[in-house]
Design a protein around this motif. Structure first.
Motif, PDB file in Angstrom:
ATOM      1  N   ASN A 157       0.845  -1.191   0.000  1.00  0.00           N
ATOM      2  CA  ASN A 157       0.000   0.000   0.000  1.00  0.00           C
ATOM      3  C   ASN A 157       0.886   1.249   0.000  1.00  0.00           C
ATOM      4  O   ASN A 157       1.724   1.408   0.885  1.00  0.00           O
ATOM      5  N   PRO A 158       0.705   2.147  -0.970  1.00  0.00           N
ATOM      6  CA  PRO A 158       1.566   3.335  -1.039  1.00  0.00           C
ATOM      7  C   PRO A 158       1.560   4.184   0.237  1.00  0.00           C
ATOM      8  O   PRO A 158       2.571   4.779   0.585  1.00  0.00           O
ATOM      9  N   GLY A 159       0.453   4.216   0.946  1.00  0.00           N
ATOM     10  CA  GLY A 159       0.368   5.027   2.157  1.00  0.00           C
ATOM     11  C   GLY A 159       1.099   4.451   3.354  1.00  0.00           C
ATOM     12  O   GLY A 159       1.394   5.165   4.308  1.00  0.00           O
ATOM     13  N   THR A 160       1.390   3.159   3.326  1.00  0.00           N
ATOM     14  CA  THR A 160       2.055   2.511   4.461  1.00  0.00           C
ATOM     15  C   THR A 160       3.331   1.786   4.067  1.00  0.00           C
ATOM     16  O   THR A 160       3.953   1.135   4.901  1.00  0.00           O
ATOM     17  N   ALA A 161       3.732   1.898   2.822  1.00  0.00           N
ATOM     18  CA  ALA A 161       4.866   1.126   2.293  1.00  0.00           C
ATOM     19  C   ALA A 161       6.171   1.360   3.042  1.00  0.00           C
ATOM     20  O   ALA A 161       6.972   0.440   3.188  1.00  0.00           O
ATOM     21  N   LYS A 162       6.387   2.561   3.534  1.00  0.00           N
ATOM     22  CA  LYS A 162       7.655   2.873   4.204  1.00  0.00           C
ATOM     23  C   LYS A 162       7.503   3.048   5.707  1.00  0.00           C
ATOM     24  O   LYS A 162       8.452   3.440   6.382  1.00  0.00           O
ATOM     25  N   LEU A 163       6.347   2.726   6.225  1.00  0.00           N
ATOM     26  CA  LEU A 163       6.069   2.868   7.650  1.00  0.00           C
ATOM     27  C   LEU A 163       6.956   1.918   8.465  1.00  0.00           C
ATOM     28  O   LEU A 163       7.035   0.730   8.137  1.00  0.00           O
ATOM     29  N   PRO A 164       7.617   2.395   9.505  1.00  0.00           N
ATOM     30  CA  PRO A 164       8.414   1.496  10.341  1.00  0.00           C
ATOM     31  C   PRO A 164       7.538   0.446  11.030  1.00  0.00           C
ATOM     32  O   PRO A 164       6.490   0.770  11.590  1.00  0.00           O
TER      33      PRO A 164
END
Length: 124
Positions: A71-78
């Motif tokens: 998901n683009p909105g959570t792709a880089k979320l730690p």
């Protein structure tokens, strides 16, 4: 500005303990006790870090992780994976913004990692 943490774990005692410890550190904590509920909550809201149990009812932690990363909105979320089981190895998933801690978790290490992740210093 407050930092928001999502805990996705189906063990109420673990969730309550983590929630209390992180709340004392000044974090706004949201919880979910099923994989799908956690995924929906993560996508619908803004979090600075997610603490994700590997073994969950419904979607597993691995499935939740894969969908968050897609998901683009959570792709880089730690994301911090946690588990009590030795067989729940997720080291193959570790990389930028993905971490792993085995229960019983050293609370000092957990607080330090969450602080580091929410400060933005470790983001890829």
């Amino acid at each position: 500005m407050s930092k928001n943490v999502l805990i996705i774990d189906d063990h109420p005692d673990v969730v309550d303990f983590f929630e209390e410890v992180l709340h004392e550190e000044g974090y706004v904590v949201c919880t979910a006790d099923h994989g799908q509920t956690g995924l929906d909550t993560a996508i619908a809201n803004r979090f600075d870090v997610i603490i994700l149990d590997v073994m969950l009812p419904g979607l597993t932690g691995r499935q939740v992780y894969a969908r968050l990363r897609a998901n683009p909105g959570t792709a880089k979320l730690p994301i911090i994976f946690i588990t009590a089981e030795r067989g729940d190895d997720v080291t193959d998933l570790l990389g930028p913004n993905t971490f792993y801690m085995r229960k019983a978790i050293d609370l000092g290490a957990l607080k330090e990692l969450v602080a580091k992740l929410t400060s933005g210093k470790s983001r890829a």
